[in-house]
Design an enzyme around this catalytic site. Structure first.
Site, PDB file in Angstrom:
ATOM      1  CB  SER A   1      32.756  39.603  43.464  1.00  0.00           C
ATOM      2  OG  SER A   1      32.765  40.980  43.733  1.00  0.00           O
TER       3      SER A   1
ATOM      4  NE  ARG B   1      28.781  28.137  45.298  1.00  0.00           N
ATOM      5  CZ  ARG B   1      27.790  28.500  46.102  1.00  0.00           C
ATOM      6  NH1 ARG B   1      27.735  28.047  47.339  1.00  0.00           N
ATOM      7  NH2 ARG B   1      26.838  29.314  45.685  1.00  0.00           N
TER       8      ARG B   1
ATOM      9  CG  ASP C   1      30.181  41.553  42.498  1.00  0.00           C
ATOM     10  OD1 ASP C   1      29.478  40.788  43.190  1.00  0.00           O
ATOM     11  OD2 ASP C   1      30.652  41.208  41.385  1.00  0.00           O
TER      12      ASP C   1
HETATM   13  C1  BGC Z   1      29.991  34.940  42.698  1.00  0.00           C
HETATM   14  C2  BGC Z   1      29.203  36.081  43.296  1.00  0.00           C
HETATM   15  C3  BGC Z   1      29.440  37.356  42.511  1.00  0.00           C
HETATM   16  C4  BGC Z   1      29.191  37.107  41.025  1.00  0.00           C
HETATM   17  C5  BGC Z   1      29.426  38.340  40.181  1.00  0.00           C
HETATM   18  C6  BGC Z   1      29.755  34.837  41.203  1.00  0.00           C
HETATM   19  O1  BGC Z   1      30.595  33.870  40.660  1.00  0.00           O
HETATM   20  O2  BGC Z   1      29.621  33.719  43.301  1.00  0.00           O
HETATM   21  O3  BGC Z   1      29.531  36.277  44.650  1.00  0.00           O
HETATM   22  O4  BGC Z   1      28.571  38.344  42.982  1.00  0.00           O
HETATM   23  O5  BGC Z   1      30.034  36.070  40.564  1.00  0.00           O
HETATM   24  O6  BGC Z   1      30.717  38.841  40.322  1.00  0.00           O
END
Ligand code: BGC
Length: 539
Positions: A153, A168, A206
């Site tokens: 995620s 990132r 996610d």
């Molecule tokens: C991430 C996402 C993720 C979200 C929720 C963010 O910091 O960049 O990829 O879906 O958090 O978990």
């Protein structure tokens, strides 16, 4: 000035009014469109290739892991070959030092180790015979290998179903070396070093899991438009018309994808909406918070909305007031109503004075405290935050500021939802049949789950957005896409399961049921559910 007035003044700094909303939505739509056309936009709008299908059969053991922020989860699914399968899972907190390790290896070897521990604990026979065969230098049969779904995620430029380059880190992770690397390959390398019978077969965010899970289980025929996470971080994935995703359709080097539906799930990575701060609110607390993160100037939307940051905003606001000699917060003169002792004591080395010392759960506690004299807030401040014997006025001040931060977060969250509803033109289509006109949104994460009234605050904001209004807001159905209610977090799909009918499930806590038909996604129940047993019946 009385404490209450100071609290109101600080709370007002977190106001996010109707006009702000309007400007926010307009800018969000602009950034969405830009992100669909080019790679160099603030809103990443990542095509997910979600329709790709790893090879698999109805027999065998499959695995899934989830690296989301605070925890790492591992699960396995055993397909028995008679259309039934069983599911087991475990969860471990990620050590803080690994989140900011020097090398990718430190983190990924830890993850692989957890997979090994899981295999030893739950699949000892399979694991031991595999290691034995490897030791003797024998070939490992294809069916001996677990196909692993990797829910990762963080923002990843996906270039195939099991290949994605980290763009990132977010949510406090900061391992410089990993940026630009294929996270599936990094995990695979460490798995191979441990000689584990595991192949990383699919990579998903996610939000994509949330969207698929919700779409699969939501009531009625209408597919879900958006899957959103409001937890440690925030983000959303939605169903976009393929021909609008021109950076994919016009890219000759793009990987292959299924064009038949004319749609593509796009991972917006909205945490980075308006990093340039054209329209986002920016209080002194937001500025101080951003400066203390490993990624200043990035994820600016997320830093105003998600669970990782709201507690810190509250802490900064409270410390600001406390340090002002003219403000009677946590000071003796307001302790006349104390029921614990007559003198308020603030521990100078306590969590209140430590960066990230206040957890976002304090905001939820504040929003939920109905007790007389705000006893629950006062006790929490004493027990967990080193501020003892606070007065009811103190607690009221904390409550007021916490509420303003929570409300602003929910109203900002509504900006993203409103923009996606408007940009996709869903409101323009109406059949006149109420059930079919529903615009379904799946949500997950600690804020939507535990912050009282988060949804109601979002809805209030949605009603105020031009083009949505009361009528539009009524059409938006928001549902928690939580595995516990028989919803499975979606990990991957494969042909073997594709043709099955309804999924029968039996979770660790005894809940049972049947979810929809045509199921070809599998995931797991998490959190309170524990390990469970899932069976899929063929039709
Ligand atoms: C991430 C996402 C993720 C979200 C929720 C963010 O910091 O960049 O990829 O879906 O958090 O978990």
């Amino acid at each position: 000035m009385a404490l209450a007035q100071h609290a109101k003044r600080v709370a007002a700094e977190f106001d996010y009014g109707k006009e702000d909303l309007q400007r926010g939505v307009a800018e969000f739509i602009r950034e969405m469109d830009a992100g669909l056309k080019t790679e160099v936009a603030t809103l990443s709008q990542i095509p997910t290739y979600v329709t790709a299908v790893p090879n698999g059969t109805e027999k065998g053991l499959y695995m899934a892991v989830d690296l989301g922020g605070t925890n790492f989860r591992v699960c396995s699914i055993q397909l028995h070959g008679d259309t039934t399968f069983s599911l087991t899972q475990s969860k471990v907190a990620i050590p803080k030092e690994l989140m900011a390790a020097k090398t990718s290896k430190e983190l990924f070897s830890f993850l692989a180790k957890q997979i090994e521990i899981f295999l030893q604990a739950h699949h000892e026979e399979h694991y031991a015979s595999h290691v034995e065969r490897k030791r003797k230098g024998n070939e490992v049969a294809e069916e001996e290998i677990f196909n692993l779904g990797f829910t990762f995620s963080f923002p990843v430029k996906q270039i195939g179903i099991n290949k994605g380059l980290l763009m990132r880190w977010t949510k406090g992770f900061d391992i410089k070396e990993t940026v630009g690397q294929d996270v599936c390959a990094l995990l695979q390398e460490e798995i191979d070093l441990l000689h584990l019978p595991v192949r990383v077969a699919a990579l998903v965010n996610d939000t994509v899991g949330t969207l698929m899970a919700r779409s699969y289980t939501s009531p009625g025929k209408t597919g879900t438009l958006l899957g959103a996470i409001f937890g440690t971080g925030t983000n959303g994935a939605y169903v976009e018309k393929l021909d609008k995703v021109t950076k994919l359709t016009e890219d000759k080097n793009a990987g292959s994808y299924d064009k038949s539906t004319g749609e593509m799930i796009v991972n917006t990575e909205w945490g980075s909406f308006d990093n340039g701060l054209k329209v986002l609110p920016n209080t002194p607390y937001d500025i101080a918070l951003d400066e203390a993160t490993p990624n200043p100037g990035i994820q600016m939307f997320e830093k105003r909305i998600s669970g990782m940051f709201l507690g810190e905003l509250l802490r900064l606001a409270l410390v600001g007031l406390y340090k002002d000699a003219a403000v009677p917060l946590f000071k003796d003169e307001n302790s006349s109503q104390n029921d614990i002792s007559s003198v308020t004591h603030v521990d100078g080395n306590g969590p209140l004075f430590k960066p990230w010392g206040i957890d976002t759960s304090l905001l939820s506690i504040c929003a939920g405290d109905q007790s007389q004299g705000l006893r629950v807030i006062r006790q929490t401040l004493e027990r967990e935050y080193g501020v003892s014997a606070v007065s009811a006025e103190d607690a009221e001040a904390v409550r007021e500021i916490a509420a303003a931060i929570g409300r602003r977060a929910a109203r900002l969250a509504a900006v993203a939802i409103a923009a996606i509803v408007l940009e996709t033109g869903r409101l323009e289509k109406s059949t006149g049949v109420v059930e079919e006109d529903v615009i379904d949104v799946g949500v997950d994460g600690s804020l939507v789950e535990f912050y009282p009234n988060f949804e109601e605050f979002m809805r209030e904001a949605l009603r105020g957005v031009e083009g949505i209004g009361e009528a539009g807001e009524k059409r938006i159905r928001i549902g928690i896409a939580k595995d516990g209610s028989g919803v499975f977090e979606i990990l991957w799909k494969w042909e073997g399961i594709k043709n099955m009918g309804a999924i029968r499930y039996e979770l660790g806590d005894g809940r049972k049921g049947v979810s929809g038909g045509g199921a070809y996604y599998i995931g797991w129940g998490m959190g309170s559910v524990g390990s469970g047993h899932v069976t899929a019946s063929g039709n």
